[in-house]
Design an enzyme around this catalytic site. Sequence first.
Site, PDB file in Angstrom:
ATOM      1  CG  HIS A   1     140.697   6.384  19.095  1.00 47.92           C
ATOM      2  ND1 HIS A   1     140.895   5.369  18.200  1.00 47.92           N
ATOM      3  CD2 HIS A   1     139.355   6.505  19.238  1.00 47.92           C
ATOM      4  CE1 HIS A   1     139.730   4.896  17.805  1.00 47.92           C
ATOM      5  NE2 HIS A   1     138.778   5.564  18.427  1.00 47.92           N
TER       6      HIS A   1
ATOM      7  CB  CYS B   1     138.334   2.332  19.942  1.00 48.28           C
ATOM      8  SG  CYS B   1     136.715   3.128  19.759  1.00 48.28           S
TER       9      CYS B   1
ATOM     10  CD  GLU C   1     144.466   5.798  17.469  1.00 45.84           C
ATOM     11  OE1 GLU C   1     143.379   5.640  16.880  1.00 45.84           O
ATOM     12  OE2 GLU C   1     144.694   5.329  18.610  1.00 45.84           O
TER      13      GLU C   1
END
Length: 193
Positions: free
Chosen positions: A175, A77, A177
């Site tokens: 992202h 990001c 994650e």
Amino acid sequence: MKIVIINYGAGNIQSIKFAIQRLGYDAILSNDPKEIESADKVIFPGVGEASSAMKKLKDSGLDALVPKLKQPVLGICLGMQLMCNHTEEGDTTGLGIFDVDVLRFDTTVKVPQIGWNQITSLTSPLFKGINEKEYIYLVHSYYAPLTKDTVAKTDYGIAYSTAFHKDNFYGTQFHPEKSSVVGEKILKNFLEL
């Protein structure tokens, strides 16, 4: 394997650490240059505003260290955006790893882009086993245009870079994650490079 998440005060580090733990690995949070240099893999996260994040990097001397790293480095990001030459956000000079300037989305689209979108044109070991048009999770108001280092793109009003790869440096605008099974697979691919 020693995995270091650069801890310079920019956001989402715990969620990245938990995602890595779910894959069966441990990660260290650190801003110690020696610790970072000795890592097998380095993750350079970022959530927040570009100029203040870059100031934190400079204050800790990590702005000089990151571009010199030799092991695989993954910017996420804002981390990816700070690896570019410049960003319009806060008129901020970046680390110059990816030769592109980050721009603000124009007023024809809702800003920030928040939520799920598709990735296409996947051309990197990061995307081994990932299908075209898989959905990933994004939160951003600024974007990197397409360049020779683009290894994935997304359309949001225009086609832009959602991932870069140059030498040992990788970057994702999305992202991993927070991108469910697809994101975990991309993180796993990075850790297995």
